[in-house]
Design an enzyme around this catalytic site. Structure first.
Site, mmCIF file in Angstrom:
data_model
loop_
_atom_site.group_PDB
_atom_site.id
_atom_site.type_symbol
_atom_site.label_atom_id
_atom_site.label_comp_id
_atom_site.label_asym_id
_atom_site.label_seq_id
_atom_site.Cartn_x
_atom_site.Cartn_y
_atom_site.Cartn_z
ATOM 1 N N MET A 117 3.745 2.249 -6.203
ATOM 2 C CA MET A 117 4.845 1.945 -7.119
ATOM 3 C C MET A 117 4.403 1.176 -8.355
ATOM 4 O O MET A 117 5.195 0.943 -9.261
ATOM 5 C CB MET A 117 5.924 1.155 -6.361
ATOM 6 C CG MET A 117 6.463 1.910 -5.153
ATOM 7 S SD MET A 117 7.525 0.914 -4.091
ATOM 8 C CE MET A 117 8.989 0.782 -5.107
ATOM 9 N N ASN B 110 2.808 -1.959 -10.797
ATOM 10 C CA ASN B 110 2.869 -3.403 -11.007
ATOM 11 C C ASN B 110 4.329 -3.844 -11.056
ATOM 12 O O ASN B 110 4.989 -3.779 -12.074
ATOM 13 C CB ASN B 110 2.158 -3.779 -12.309
ATOM 14 C CG ASN B 110 2.100 -5.287 -12.515
ATOM 15 O OD1 ASN B 110 2.683 -6.058 -11.762
ATOM 16 N ND2 ASN B 110 1.374 -5.710 -13.546
ATOM 17 N N LEU B 111 4.825 -4.308 -9.895
ATOM 18 C CA LEU B 111 6.209 -4.776 -9.812
ATOM 19 C C LEU B 111 6.283 -6.278 -9.587
ATOM 20 O O LEU B 111 7.367 -6.825 -9.390
ATOM 21 C CB LEU B 111 6.947 -4.046 -8.684
ATOM 22 C CG LEU B 111 7.060 -2.524 -8.838
ATOM 23 C CD1 LEU B 111 7.821 -1.926 -7.672
ATOM 24 C CD2 LEU B 111 7.729 -2.166 -10.161
ATOM 25 N N LYS C 147 2.333 -5.932 6.414
ATOM 26 C CA LYS C 147 0.921 -5.978 6.787
ATOM 27 C C LYS C 147 0.684 -7.053 7.848
ATOM 28 O O LYS C 147 -0.085 -6.856 8.799
ATOM 29 C CB LYS C 147 0.083 -6.288 5.537
ATOM 30 C CG LYS C 147 -1.397 -6.034 5.709
ATOM 31 C CD LYS C 147 -1.710 -4.550 5.625
ATOM 32 C CE LYS C 147 -3.195 -4.308 5.639
ATOM 33 N NZ LYS C 147 -3.606 -3.212 4.779
ATOM 34 N N ASP D 182 -7.437 -2.302 0.598
ATOM 35 C CA ASP D 182 -7.275 -1.060 -0.156
ATOM 36 C C ASP D 182 -8.629 -0.424 -0.472
ATOM 37 O O ASP D 182 -8.745 0.795 -0.558
ATOM 38 C CB ASP D 182 -6.527 -1.330 -1.472
ATOM 39 C CG ASP D 182 -5.159 -1.918 -1.237
ATOM 40 O OD1 ASP D 182 -4.525 -1.537 -0.249
ATOM 41 O OD2 ASP D 182 -4.727 -2.787 -2.020
ATOM 42 N N ALA E 59 -12.012 7.076 -9.539
ATOM 43 C CA ALA E 59 -12.969 5.984 -9.710
ATOM 44 C C ALA E 59 -12.250 4.647 -9.706
ATOM 45 O O ALA E 59 -12.641 3.703 -10.380
ATOM 46 C CB ALA E 59 -13.759 6.174 -10.999
ATOM 47 N N GLY E 60 -11.177 4.571 -8.920
ATOM 48 C CA GLY E 60 -10.490 3.305 -8.718
ATOM 49 C C GLY E 60 -11.135 2.519 -7.594
ATOM 50 O O GLY E 60 -12.220 2.872 -7.099
ATOM 51 N N ALA E 61 -10.460 1.462 -7.150
ATOM 52 C CA ALA E 61 -11.036 0.552 -6.157
ATOM 53 C C ALA E 61 -11.375 1.263 -4.859
ATOM 54 O O ALA E 61 -12.473 1.120 -4.326
ATOM 55 C CB ALA E 61 -10.065 -0.595 -5.895
ATOM 56 N N ASN F 186 -5.540 3.235 7.303
ATOM 57 C CA ASN F 186 -6.225 1.941 7.342
ATOM 58 C C ASN F 186 -5.939 1.140 8.603
ATOM 59 O O ASN F 186 -6.721 0.260 8.973
ATOM 60 C CB ASN F 186 -5.833 1.097 6.120
ATOM 61 C CG ASN F 186 -6.492 1.592 4.853
ATOM 62 O OD1 ASN F 186 -6.998 2.704 4.802
ATOM 63 N ND2 ASN F 186 -6.471 0.775 3.820
#
Length: 761
Positions: free
Chosen positions: A92, A94-95, A107, A175, A208-210, A331
């Site tokens: 979603m 940056n909230l 989590k 993540d 190529a993100g985290a 995960n």
């Protein structure tokens, strides 16, 4: 080309009925999903004086003298902080920190549910990496580990690295590394199945993100050479000298002539995607090597749908992030157990060796023989193969295998402050930390999804029943059949935000085509019990429980759920006009009391007022079977006010005779009686009777009569700390469950799933 989003997009918040249900779930009772519960007695003044002043001074001084004592005298060694600033919430975006709180609470719940790790969520209201780092680093005395979550790249790289350098406790950005560990495990097994050696494979990473870069780094650590991996971002392959890449991307640059994802994929063995829906075209898959391995992990829609990839390459092995396809990269297979192992040896970090050990443990678990209860959840795949390269998230063996592997790796790599001398004893302790019922219930839900049934909801005009029926369909457990007046049910669905009530099957006795056969069936059944055909027709037309039961009896539904509008006894009588107990048996009720580390089955709590010795023996055997199906080895106690004849009484003979019946039958489980509850459950009292045949506290309690059973079940439900499931009706010829009139939506849904899955029958 690739979208660098780590987690894909879920299209924003839920809408309609789903959103209302989610909000109601989070709002009902105590708002949110977590609470703090004292682990020591707090009833008396002495308890309080030990918990706080003056008693607390002793552990304070002990910790000041030796900081390692914090693990002995506080909860720190089993406490993880789940920390976010809300800059990359799920899909979603940056909230903000506050909006991330439901995710972080969730989590924390997963940590507790899967690995018995206490976790607390902390939301840090800053996007400045330096401020975030400073805030978290100062919290080191409070926690045994830090789980970073939903932090945008590239700040997440900076934050994690700085915290790892400054703090002397395990730090993991799930993540990145959680996804990497599960993906690496699946990749190890996919290469094993296709006869590939990791050192020889060619891999293309899209994104190529985290998460993508963490996956790439770990996969290289497990054996894929750096030069064999091409990483692509939106602008194509990353190669030395490309001007528009940052330091994290450039670390994965390799010499290549390819200038597009399509070109990079020619002849590639592996595609690993953490990018965007539809980023991988079927025609590009055709150009990959034989038996291509495709990890399309964008959520909720992967880079290519499995059926599209299989259409052009039937030999492909495919994994996604979705639970509705085989090989889900989830995960939850990793982070609870990684932290469990790290905390248990008081590791100062989660290093590369621990992550590799976790990946190999998860991969190895998938190659072992699959327990029947786990295989059942997959429906078709019962063993290691192309549709089972990653264990199911609810596999109860994960706790033991992954946590012990991580703990051993921490000790061997020198980051453990506490060494476990007896690993066999540690593995046994891990196995016993969690109640197997929780895993089995998860498996039951998955089995219901794999084998969907038609469940008749007899009171569909009631909001609780209707909401449960809608969830039953929306969650994929099967098809609800709604009994009620057509307009009334449809109007209520509109009120609940259901835009397509016509997609649900509504059975109304006023116009059902099944009424003639129902009347004929029931009249033949009841004509010699004093009922006229007119009486029968009136019952079919006016009694929802009779009508609903007939739907099941005639094969128009597979199971029945009712009980919200009438007493249990009245509902049972009405259903009993249509359905009988199984031949040669009797029906009875079980309450299942589920605690953190134990489950107790209490029977018969609903049906038989004064059971005979034969009845008691039968109830014991059937309840023991239910306990086994719920993951427990039964230890049965026949309860009484008397323990082995003390005090004497006239109501003991049928209990003793029931024990004698089992002596002759040799049923294959432990049993004992007659005995008082403390002699069955309290180990100190049990020690007074060394001749008892129970090897431990009983988990199946057979009550001597309905009055004591029903009173006990309801008292425990109202006063006890355990969750109560039931009463569960056992022994009917068709799956039937009767809920209490006070049941809520989760109660109804749980019993509907249990009925559909055949766990209690």
């Amino acid at each position: 080309m690739a979208d660098e989003s780590d987690k894909g997009s879920n299209g924003g918040a839920n809408s309609g009925f789903e959103a209302r249900e989610a909000l109601l779930y989070h709002e009902s009772g105590r708002p949110g999903k977590i609470e703090i519960i004292a682990s020591k007695p707090m009833a008396t003044q002495r308890d309080l004086s030990l918990a706080y002043s003056p008693g607390v001074a002793s552990p304070v001084q002990a910790i000041a003298d030796d900081p390692a004592n914090a693990a002995k005298y506080t909860a720190r060694a089993n406490l993880v902080a789940v920390i976010s600033n809300g800059t990359a919430i799920l899909g979603m975006g940056n909230l903000g920190a506050l909006a991330s709180k439901p995710v972080m609470e969730g989590k924390a719940v997963l940590f507790k549910r899967f690995a018995d790790v206490d976790a607390i969520d902390l939301e840090v209201d800053t996007e400045d990496p330096d401020k975030f780092i400073e805030a978290v680093a100062l919290l080191e005395p409070s926690f045994g580990g830090i789980n970073l979550e939903d932090i945008a790249a590239p700040e997440c790289f900076i934050i994690e690295q700085a915290l790892r350098e400054r703090m002397n406790i395990p730090i993991m950005h799930d993540d990145q590394h959680g996804t990497a560990i599960i993906a690496a495990a699946g990749l190890i097994n996919a290469c094993h199945l296709t006869g590939r050696d990791l050192k020889d494979v060619r891999m293309v990473v899209n994104g190529a993100g985290a998460s993508a870069l963490a996956c790439t780094a770990l996969i290289k650590s497990v054996g894929v050479p750096h030069e064999n991996v091409i990483v692509c971002d939106r602008s194509g392959p990353i190669y030395p000298g490309r001007k528009d890449v940052d330091q994290w991307k450039s670390a994965h640059a390799v010499e290549t002539d390819a200038r597009s994802l399509e070109e990079a994929l020619e002849g590639a063995d592996i595609f690993l995607g953490l990018s965007a829906a539809g980023a991988l075209k079927p025609e590009w898959v055709e150009k990959m090597a034989d038996k291509p391995i495709i990890f399309a992990m964008a959520n909720p829609v992967p880079e290519i749908m499995p059926e599209e990839a299989k259409a052009v390459r039937p030999d492909a092995i495919i994994a996604t992030g979705r639970s509705d396809y085989p090989n889900q990269v989830n995960n939850v297979l990793g982070f609870p157990f990684i932290f469990r192992g790290a905390l248990d040896v008081r590791a100062t970090a989660i290093n590369e060796e621990m992550k590799i050990a976790a990946a190999h443990a998860i991969a190895g678990l998938a190659r072992e023989r699959v327990p029947e209860e786990v295989a059942a959840a997959y429906g078709k795949s019962h063993k290691f193969g192309t549709d089972y390269i990653i264990p199911a998230p609810f596999d109860p063996r994960l706790m033991e295998e992954v946590s012990s592997a991580v703990a051993e790796a921490a000790m061997k790599s020198g980051v453990a402050q506490h060494h476990i001398e007896d690993m066999d004893a540690y593995r046994l302790a891990l196995k016993s930390r969690l109640n197997p019922t929780t895993s089995v219930l998860t498996q039951v839900y998955e089995e219901a999804k794999a084998n969907p049934k038609r469940v008749v909801f007899a009171e569909a005009e009631e909001e609780v029943a209707l909401r449960a029926a809608i969830q039953f369909r929306d969650f994929g457990y099967g098809t609800p059949i709604l009994v009620g007046r057509t307009k009334a049910v449809a109007d209520k669905m509109h009120m609940l935000g259901i835009s397509d009530p016509g997609s649900f099957e509504i059975q109304n006795s006023a116009d059902s085509e099944h009424v003639p056969e129902m009347v004929e069936f029931l009249y033949k059944r009841l004509q010699r019990r004093g009922y006229t055909e007119r009486d029968v027709r009136r019952m079919v037309n006016q009694d929802r429980n009779v009508f609903a039961s007939l739907l099941v009896a005639l094969g128009h539904g597979d199971a029945l759920i009712s009980g919200l509008t009438r007493t249990y006894a009245q509902t049972a009588r009405e259903i009993g006009r249509v359905l009988d107990p199984k031949p040669g048996g009797l029906s009875f009720g079980i309450h299942m009391l589920v605690g953190k580390n134990h489950t107790t089955f209490l029977a018969d709590t609903t049906i038989n007022e004064r059971p005979t010795s034969q009845d008691l023996a039968h109830i014991a055997c059937e309840t023991a079977e239910v306990a086994r199906r719920m993951g427990h080895e039964p230890r049965v106690a026949f309860l009484s006010y008397s323990t082995f004849g003390n005090p004497p009484g006239k109501w003991l003979e049928n209990i003793r005779d029931a024990v004698h019946i089992l002596d002759k039958k040799q049923p294959g489980f432990e049993y004992e009686g007659e005995m008082a509850p403390d002699a069955a459950l309290n180990e100190k009292v049990m020690a007074l009777y060394p001749f008892s045949r129970l090897s431990g506290p009983a988990n199946v309690l057979i009550m001597p009569g309905l009055q004591s059973a029903n009173l006990s079940a309801k008292l425990l439900r109202e006063l006890g700390g355990d969750a109560t499931i039931g009463p569960m009706l056992v022994g009917m010829e068709k799956p039937v469950q009767i809920v209490p009139v006070t049941a809520n939506v989760p109660d109804v849904l749980t019993l509907a799933v249990l009925a559909a899955a055949g766990v209690v029958e």
